[in-house]
Design an enzyme around this catalytic site. Structure first.
Site, PDB file in Angstrom:
ATOM      1  N   ASP A   1       0.851  -1.187   0.000  1.00 42.61           N
ATOM      2  CA  ASP A   1       0.000   0.000   0.000  1.00 42.61           C
ATOM      3  C   ASP A   1       0.889   1.239   0.000  1.00 42.61           C
ATOM      4  OD1 ASP A   1      -1.985  -1.860   0.237  1.00 42.61           O
ATOM      5  OD2 ASP A   1      -2.806  -1.109   2.115  1.00 42.61           O
TER       6      ASP A   1
ATOM      7  N   ASP B   1     -15.422  -3.440  -0.415  1.00 42.86           N
ATOM      8  CA  ASP B   1     -14.963  -3.287   0.965  1.00 42.86           C
ATOM      9  C   ASP B   1     -16.181  -3.095   1.854  1.00 42.86           C
ATOM     10  OD1 ASP B   1     -12.478  -3.295  -0.213  1.00 42.86           O
ATOM     11  OD2 ASP B   1     -12.275  -1.119  -0.179  1.00 42.86           O
TER      12      ASP B   1
END
Length: 240
Positions: A8, A129
């Site tokens: 990330d 998500d």
């Protein structure tokens, strides 16, 4: 099931967030290329890259860094974060990305999603998500009150090849996987699923391996491999 390490990116560094919240990042590496090569040396066939700056702003912010990662490894790379138009999808695919992950725009721009799937069959995934059981969008700051089953059917009809499902409530917490939540989501999905969120130990991978036959395509490992609670090389060897 595929064992996929995550990188990330925020402010040029490799970080992990807590429950997807901006401002909670912990820096684990300032050398993205070294990190990518490390995960490839552990046997990873895919690397999951998220442009967090892009996710929070709505447009890619780390294209050059993502390109460097792609060029530094021979394994496949999937990328998400701020991908909201076909031009961005084309740019990433032309740079060598194996799969793009569309998040927010998959729920707000159906025409874009269909065009991307038509132009790049098998290379478009959608990230779903969930926070408190609802789909989270716009950098995980908003949730949608929609029927996940209907959403998944629509994504199947659009041509989406893979669903990336992250339990944001567990993401980065190292609390362990919520197996029932993963099971329930997979049972709803007519599309193969990559699961992530809370996977902390080899025991979690043991649990997930028992539901592989339910169309669990793979899992993404983040904080667990950066802290060493999961040995990526062993995980790839035993479960990959």
């Amino acid at each position: 099931m595929l064992i996929i390490p995550a990188i990330d990116i925020k402010n040029g560094k490799c970080v992990r967030l807590l429950r997807g919240e901006e401002g909670t990042e912990i820096v684990f590496s300032e050398d993205l290329i070294e990190t990518a090569k490390k995960w490839e040396s552990c046997g990873a066939s895919w690397i999951h890259v998220v442009d967090l700056d892009g996710a929070f702003t709505g447009e890619p912010k780390n294209l050059d860094l993502v390109t460097e990662i792609i060029n530094s490894v021979s394994c496949s790379v999937q990328v998400g974060g701020g991908i909201r138009n076909v031009e961005t999808v084309r740019t990433y695919i032309n740079k060598g990305v194996g799969r793009v992950i569309i998040g927010t725009a998959a729920f707000s721009d159906q025409d874009f999603l269909k065009r991307a799937c038509d132009e790049f069959p098998s290379k478009v995934a959608v990230g779903i998500d969930t926070k408190n059981g609802k789909i989270a969008v716009k950098g995980w700051r908003e949730t949608l009150d929609v029927d996940k089953s209907e959403v998944l059917k629509d994504l199947k009809n659009a041509g989406v090849s893979v669903i990336l499902h992250t339990n944001v409530d567990r993401d980065g917490t190292m609390e362990g996987v919520n197996l029932e939540s993963v099971k329930n989501f997979i049972r709803l999905s007519p599309i193969p699923v990559i699961a992530s969120g809370g996977i902390a130990t080899m025991d979690d991978l043991d649990k997930l391996s028992t539901i592989e036959t339910l169309s669990l395509y793979g899992v993404i490992l983040g904080k667990s491999i950066y802290t060493g609670s999961i040995d990526l090389k062993k995980a790839v060897k035993w479960y990959g």
